[in-house]
Design an enzyme around this catalytic site. Structure first.
Site, PDB file in Angstrom:
ATOM      1  N   GLU A  41      41.557   4.335  37.169  1.00  0.00           N
ATOM      2  CA  GLU A  41      42.409   4.619  38.668  1.00  0.00           C
ATOM      3  C   GLU A  41      41.479   4.128  39.613  1.00  0.00           C
ATOM      4  O   GLU A  41      40.572   4.614  39.903  1.00  0.00           O
ATOM      5  CB  GLU A  41      42.855   5.929  38.405  1.00  0.00           C
ATOM      6  CG  GLU A  41      43.746   6.169  39.732  1.00  0.00           C
ATOM      7  CD  GLU A  41      44.379   7.533  39.883  1.00  0.00           C
ATOM      8  OE1 GLU A  41      43.902   8.445  39.187  1.00  0.00           O
ATOM      9  OE2 GLU A  41      45.137   7.640  40.789  1.00  0.00           O
ATOM     10  N   ARG A 267      33.350  13.378  26.726  1.00  0.00           N
ATOM     11  CA  ARG A 267      32.704  12.545  28.244  1.00  0.00           C
ATOM     12  C   ARG A 267      31.440  12.616  28.155  1.00  0.00           C
ATOM     13  O   ARG A 267      30.721  13.638  27.564  1.00  0.00           O
ATOM     14  CB  ARG A 267      33.270  13.442  29.165  1.00  0.00           C
ATOM     15  CG  ARG A 267      34.489  13.935  29.519  1.00  0.00           C
ATOM     16  CD  ARG A 267      34.814  14.829  30.819  1.00  0.00           C
ATOM     17  NE  ARG A 267      34.548  14.035  32.147  1.00  0.00           N
ATOM     18  CZ  ARG A 267      35.397  13.336  32.867  1.00  0.00           C
ATOM     19  NH1 ARG A 267      36.702  12.941  32.054  1.00  0.00           N
ATOM     20  NH2 ARG A 267      35.062  12.779  33.983  1.00  0.00           N
ATOM     21  N   LYS A 277      34.752  11.576  40.009  1.00  0.00           N
ATOM     22  CA  LYS A 277      35.246  10.893  41.200  1.00  0.00           C
ATOM     23  C   LYS A 277      35.556  11.711  42.244  1.00  0.00           C
ATOM     24  O   LYS A 277      35.091  11.368  43.621  1.00  0.00           O
ATOM     25  CB  LYS A 277      36.282   9.833  40.849  1.00  0.00           C
ATOM     26  CG  LYS A 277      35.964   8.431  40.260  1.00  0.00           C
ATOM     27  CD  LYS A 277      36.874   7.638  40.046  1.00  0.00           C
ATOM     28  CE  LYS A 277      37.897   7.889  39.185  1.00  0.00           C
ATOM     29  NZ  LYS A 277      38.926   6.888  38.674  1.00  0.00           N
TER      30      LYS A 277
END
Ligand code: ATP
Ligand code: MG
Length: 568
Positions: A41, A267, A277
């Site tokens: 994104e 992850r 982020k």
């Protein structure tokens, strides 16, 4: 041998994902070559976690002769920006990967809307007039079923009319949403009539401007974007496990033949830093770092500016592999990859970070010798030499002198000898201090017979230290970076505090006036070096300028002396 078809197991299946992909190839499951995508994104810069995903997705495409797209999952008009798109493209390319297609979920808005109309027509979706808040409360809990919306049984015709009017901009933000019509008592909460489209009338999307009013939610956009692109395996992190069911439901209901399937992997979580982020954005916005590319940041841009090479990041991704369970990775593993990579690549230079003056009292005043210096040690497959000036006045590092040394201190101390790298053996004769008792000068003698490479050069002393010639050395600024956080897990802080409480106040130490040998003046900005016995450094590409040398420490060398001290 000529008639052999390429063996499908050619790429070594070194993890469970590659095993599945190898199996896809062997069985022809998807009827097409493996197709992956990296779907960021554009709401921030990429970090090490993304690097893991990039290496995995692009790596699989490369190894299996498939494709990998770069797709921007840009469905949130409030947080996304073209500057992040540019940064992401630069970072992926810098890591060494070329995408087959460049796509934007925002280009699929029309297509997704058509799919939405199809769902409505078949009674698989409905327009709900409840607020998102009400919808959340009525979703129930893991142990109790949800409460169906009073609008759940609207007719397809009524739903279609309302959906079209939503798209036309007739209703306020939040007045209505489109939901899938699945099962309000489903054991998987995600399946309890998830939201598909919401109204964002006034929103300005960085690519669509204000032309689009009904924005797809992540679940609605993500899987269908994969399907539109013909992806075979959609690789994502474990927190999306529960979303796999809605992913499958949507691609099936939308009628895609041999649709992609999702595989989840762990992850990356790295000690002493944060890989999110949202948190990195806070560090930037609240001024805890100088920007997304601050060399302390675990962002690709930060690591690049610091001097890490893409090869090291790829090797690191390879080393940690992919697993099905989350686990924190020690930062030492990353530092090891960085050091190993640089060791083989970068030339050695002499630099003194914490200088103290040495005067060789028996060296002729005004004399300058040019000493030959090797750029690489013997165990590195590169060669090169340079000459460095030697004179009566030198700088050595303060840490290389102790007035009252412990045993096994093989550097300089009163009455003791040490070899100067590429030069002579010197002996400390006198320590000169200022009124405050601080050492300002070491008066030494040198043994002219002991020049490196000369007849007496193999006279043995225990230690060799680095130095620079005082009148020839260049002044420079050196930025020593340390871990951004004081503890392995920055989120592990007392109640009421957040990760910022764990920031390391000494993550940046600036040395205003260090000394480096003059040969570096000829090198372009962005050249990397090992400063012997000190660490790996690169000139800072942003702040260096003609006449202003700024070095970033990429990573230190292992300090065996520190270990000795601990043992003692
Ligand atoms: P963040 O929480 O930092 O915003 P994200 O997952 O929301 O991360 P996206 O831009 O949506 O960020 O991620 C793009 C891709 O990178 C996704 O496929 C995601 O799974 C992957 N990814 C993100 N963070 C990590 C991580 N720490 N380890 C491995 N993959 C990651
Ligand atoms: Mg995200």
């Amino acid at each position: 041998m000529a008639d052999q078809t390429p063996a499908p197991e050619t790429p070594r299946a070194r993890d469970f994902i590659r095993e599945l992909v190898a199996d896809d190839v062997a069985t022809g499951r998807f009827g097409r070559a493996p197709a992956t995508r990296f779907p960021p994104e554009p709401n921030g810069f990429l970090h090490m976690g993304h690097a893991k995903s990039i290496c995995l997705n692009f790596g699989i495409a490369r190894e299996f002769g498939g494709t990998c797209n770069l797709r921007f999952d840009d469905t949130n008009p409030f947080t996304e920006d073209a500057k992040y798109v540019e940064a992401i493209k630069r970072d992926v390319a810098w890591l060494g990967f070329t995408w087959d297609g460049e796509f934007y979920a925002s280009d699929y808005f029309e297509r997704l809307y058509e799919i939405a109309e199809g769902l409505v027509t078949r009674g698989k979706a409905y327009v709900d007039d409840q607020t998102e808040e009400q919808i959340r409360t009525n979703r129930g809990t893991v142990t109790s079923p949800g409460t169906p919306s009073p609008w759940r049984d609207r007719t397809p015709a009524e739903n279609l009319d309302l959906l079209r009017r939503m798209k036309a901009g007739e209703f306020e933000d939040g007045a209505r949403v489109l939901r899938a019509r699945i099962d309000m008592a489903h054991p998987n909460m995600v399946m309890r009539d998830p939201l598909l489209l919401r109204i964002r009338r006034g929103a300005h999307h960085y690519r669509r401007g204000t032309s689009w009013q009904v924005f797809p939610l992540y679940d609605f956009a993500h899987g269908l974007s994969d399907a539109i692109e013909g992806i075979t395996r959609s690789l994502c992190t474990l927190e999306f496990k529960d979303n796999r069911e809605i992913y499958d439901w949507l691609v099936r209901e939308a009628g895609f033949a041999s649709p992609p399937t999702q595989i989840e992997f762990a992850r990356l979580e790295l000690d002493y830093t944060v890989l999110s982020k949202r948190k990195l954005l806070r560090l930037v916005n609240e001024g805890h770092v100088a920007g997304w590319d601050d060399p302390r940041m675990p962002t690709i841009a930060g690591l690049r500016r610091r001097g890490v090479r893409p090869e090291a990041i790829r090797t690191f991704a390879e080393t940690i592999g992919v697993a099905r369970k989350d686990a924190r990775v020690e930062i030492a593993i990353f530092e090891h990859a960085v050091r190993d990579d640089l060791n083989m690549e970068v030339p050695r230079r002499l630099a003194v970070l914490n200088p103290v003056k040495v005067v060789l009292t028996n060296y002729p005043e005004g004399q300058v010798e040019q000493l030959e210096a090797q750029d690489y040690p013997h165990d590195v497959p590169r060669t090169g030499t340079r000459t460095i000036p030697f004179s009566r006045e030198l700088y050595i590092d303060r840490d290389d002198f102790l007035e009252d040394p412990p045993k096994k201190f093989f550097r300089l101390s009163p009455g003791n000898e040490v070899r100067l790298r590429f030069g002579y053996i010197i002996r400390c004769e006198e320590v000169v201090k200022d009124a405050a008792g601080r050492i300002v000068e070491l008066r030494c003698t040198y043994d002219p017979e002991t020049r490196s490479g000369g007849a007496n050069s193999d006279r043995k002393v225990k230690g060799t230290i680095h130095w620079v010639s005082a009148p020839h050395a260049l002044s420079c600024e050196v930025r020593l970076y340390d871990r951004l956080f004081r503890q392995p897990d920055p989120d592990d802080v007392p109640e009421g505090q957040d990760f910022l409480a764990a920031l390391n106040p000494e993550s940046l130490v600036v040395i205003a006036d260090a000394k480096v040998e003059p040969t570096v003046a000829a090198d372009p900005v962005g050249t990397r070096y090992q400063f012997e016995r000190t660490g790996y450094f690169m000139t800072d590409v942003v702040d260096s300028a003609p006449g202003r040398l700024v070095f970033n420490r990429i990573v230190g060398l292992r300090d065996s002396w520190a270990k000795e001290l601990k043992k003692g």
